[in-house]
Write a protein that holds these residues in place. Structure first.
Motif, short mmCIF file in Angstrom:
data_model
loop_
_atom_site.label_atom_id
_atom_site.label_comp_id
_atom_site.label_asym_id
_atom_site.label_seq_id
_atom_site.Cartn_x
_atom_site.Cartn_y
_atom_site.Cartn_z
N VAL A 29 -4.72 5.00 -5.63
CA VAL A 29 -5.68 4.18 -4.89
C VAL A 29 -6.18 4.88 -3.62
N ALA A 30 -5.34 5.72 -3.03
CA ALA A 30 -5.75 6.42 -1.81
C ALA A 30 -6.71 7.57 -2.10
N ARG A 31 -6.84 7.96 -3.37
CA ARG A 31 -7.77 9.01 -3.74
C ARG A 31 -9.15 8.46 -4.10
N PHE A 32 -9.15 7.37 -4.90
CA PHE A 32 -10.46 6.94 -5.39
C PHE A 32 -11.17 5.97 -4.45
N LEU A 73 0.83 -1.21 0.00
CA LEU A 73 0.00 0.00 0.00
C LEU A 73 0.85 1.26 0.00
N ASN A 74 1.91 1.28 0.83
CA ASN A 74 2.66 2.54 0.89
C ASN A 74 3.33 2.86 -0.44
N LYS A 75 3.79 1.85 -1.17
CA LYS A 75 4.36 2.12 -2.49
C LYS A 75 3.27 2.57 -3.47
N ALA A 76 2.12 1.93 -3.42
CA ALA A 76 1.03 2.30 -4.32
C ALA A 76 0.59 3.74 -4.10
N VAL A 77 0.60 4.16 -2.83
CA VAL A 77 0.19 5.54 -2.51
C VAL A 77 1.29 6.52 -2.89
N VAL A 78 2.54 6.21 -2.52
CA VAL A 78 3.64 7.13 -2.76
C VAL A 78 3.96 7.25 -4.25
N LYS A 79 3.92 6.13 -4.96
CA LYS A 79 4.25 6.16 -6.39
C LYS A 79 3.06 6.62 -7.24
N GLY A 80 1.85 6.25 -6.83
CA GLY A 80 0.67 6.66 -7.58
C GLY A 80 0.42 5.81 -8.82
N LEU A 81 1.39 5.80 -9.71
CA LEU A 81 1.28 5.07 -10.97
C LEU A 81 2.35 3.97 -10.99
N ALA A 82 1.98 2.79 -11.48
CA ALA A 82 2.94 1.69 -11.55
C ALA A 82 4.02 1.97 -12.60
N GLU A 83 5.13 1.23 -12.52
CA GLU A 83 6.26 1.46 -13.42
C GLU A 83 5.91 1.24 -14.90
N ASP A 84 4.89 0.43 -15.17
CA ASP A 84 4.50 0.17 -16.56
C ASP A 84 3.36 1.07 -17.03
N ARG A 85 3.13 2.18 -16.28
CA ARG A 85 2.07 3.17 -16.57
C ARG A 85 0.67 2.64 -16.27
N GLY A 86 0.59 1.46 -15.67
CA GLY A 86 -0.71 0.93 -15.28
C GLY A 86 -1.19 1.52 -13.97
N LEU A 87 -2.46 1.29 -13.65
CA LEU A 87 -3.05 1.74 -12.40
C LEU A 87 -3.03 0.59 -11.40
N TYR A 88 -2.77 0.92 -10.15
CA TYR A 88 -2.74 -0.12 -9.13
C TYR A 88 -4.14 -0.61 -8.79
N MET A 89 -4.23 -1.93 -8.61
CA MET A 89 -5.46 -2.60 -8.19
C MET A 89 -5.16 -3.47 -6.98
#
Length: 449
Positions: free
Chosen positions: A227-230, A15-31
């Motif tokens: 993910v922390a926004r939506f 979770l902390n990486k998903a929140v801090v990074k926002g977007l995954a390294e391959d430009r995908g969205l975290y799920m």
């Protein structure tokens, strides 16, 4: 909880990486790797709970494995210092008023929740030192077509260790919306882009993928791609169900969401996957009808957005479409045809021109006295057009009509009162950085910061 990318080519994140990074390294969205079902007892008694109690239960299902529960309770209570009432407009149509927060728009909850969650990770040192040092500034990039910018700017205003850059399309947000993020100063910088919202969003996404920029500064996003926004926006829909259930009208409930970048309805769909007893959903669009056409044809064909009365929905390539596809394809396990079938069984669409929006606003005001803003008008009309016998509909009124005062006054021939908190923004002095839509210009600006 672990998070994977919708593009399937990035490492699994916590979770902390998903929140801090926002977007995954391959430009995908975290799920999230799974969606936790809420117990039957929760829904049996939900009408007896207040908004904060409901939200905390939902937040625990999303984030309880990664955030101390006492801290999570504090975050929820700090985020939800206001209520979101359900108001009857006519017959079997209700509105969920999401404009009672600090900036009078629905994005207040997600923005404030994310600010507090990011602050939690920084203070507790749980962020990977390879990603970010606790004494280093986190730079939040956010593209806005209107309300996101004001909600994020005010949600993060004065938060230590975080600087926010709000990118917005020049001349394409309402004057009051613009005041809410260009007059704050402190740790908020407004960037006025000579383009449309999709250009702003493209600049943000390109910045995340640029290696030189990411070596120079720590970047994350506060758009609904985070993910922390939506995810916290799901709180609204559980609360709406509770209030309608208390009225004894929740058996055939239809939720209608005015939709632009699709973060709001995406959070509602996650709520449904958690067990929220909603019969079906309607995604209401303005003239930017990309999702509507997908529902009709099964083909997703993004295009340049067009400017409309409902400017916060002027999106031609909605980011969260990828999450909807991923959710109903079970992470791409189903064929596009099977995925489309599952989506259309649950979600229908509608699309309205500016003239139709104006007529809806006039008709609703004449018949009921209720003042719709242009975005809420799309949701209201979709229920008028689409409700079936025995169904009860709730549409989201996503922003206070005073945020679009010039338009609303002109259409309805009235003088909408401006709440005091909006007036305070209007008294500030505009501060903005002029920017082209060329990524290299934006990159060079950030490299100098």
């Amino acid at each position: 909880m672990k998070y994977y990318s919708t593009n399937g080519k990035a490492p699994i994140a916590d979770l902390n990486k998903a929140v801090v990074k926002g977007l995954a390294e391959d430009r995908g969205l975290y799920m999230p790797e799974r969606i936790n079902k809420l117990p039957k007892e929760f829904f049996n008694n939900i009408e007896q709970m207040n908004f904060q109690e409901i939200a905390y239960t939902v937040a625990c299902a999303f984030f309880g494995e990664d955030v101390d529960l006492d801290a999570l309770l504090d975050i929820v209570n700090d985020t939800l210092s206001f209520d979101c009432p359900v108001t009857k407009v006519k017959d079997n149509i209700y509105t969920l008023e999401l404009f009672h927060g600090p900036t009078l728009a629905f994005k207040d909850v997600g923005a404030r929740f994310m600010a507090r969650l990011l602050q939690y990770f920084l203070r507790h040192g749980s962020v990977d030192r390879n990603d970010i040092a606790t004494n280093e500034t986190v730079n939040v990039l956010v593209a806005t077509s209107g309300d996101t910018g004001s909600a994020v700017a005010n949600g993060f205003l004065g938060v230590d260790g975080i600087h926010v850059y709000v990118l917005y399309p020049k001349g394409k947000v309402s004057p009051i919306q613009e005041c809410q993020f260009t007059t704050l100063g402190k740790n908020i910088t407004a960037i006025e882009v000579d383009g449309v919202f999709d250009d702003c969003q493209a600049l943000v996404k390109s910045a995340f993928m640029d290696q030189e920029l990411n070596q120079h500064m720590k970047l994350t996003s506060a758009n609904s791609i985070n993910v922390a926004r939506f995810l916290p926006q799901a709180f609204y829909y559980f609360n709406a169900y509770a209030r309608i259930k208390a009225l004894g009208e929740a058996d055939n409930l239809v939720m209608c969401v005015p939709s632009g970048n699709f973060g709001n309805i995406c959070s509602a769909l996650f709520g449904h996957a958690m067990g929220l007893p909603v019969k079906r959903f309607i995604a209401a669009n303005n003239a930017n009808d990309i999702f509507y056409k997908y529902l009709q044809t099964g083909k997703y064909e993004p295009k340049a957005s067009v400017q409309t009365l409902a400017n916060a929905m002027d999106v031609g390539d909605p980011s969260n479409f990828a999450r909807i596809i991923n959710l109903y394809s079970e992470n791409n396990q189903l064929t596009p045809e099977a995925t489309h079938h599952r989506i259309t069984n649950l979600i229908s669409g509608s699309t309205y021109s500016d003239e139709q929006i104006k007529e809806t606003m006039r008709q609703c005001y004449k018949e009921t006295g209720y003042i719709l803003d242009p975005h809420g008008a799309c949701g209201y009309q979709a229920l008028v057009d689409g409700l079936q016998p025995g169904e009860v509909g709730v549409f989201c009124e996503t922003a206070h009509p005073a945020k679009f005062k010039e338009k609303v006054d002109d259409i309805l021939g009235i003088d909408v009162e401006i709440p005091a908190r909006l007036r305070a923004f209007m008294e500030g002095q505009k501060q903005s950085v002029q920017m082209t839509k060329d990524f290299n210009d934006f990159k060079q600006y950030l490299l100098k910061q």
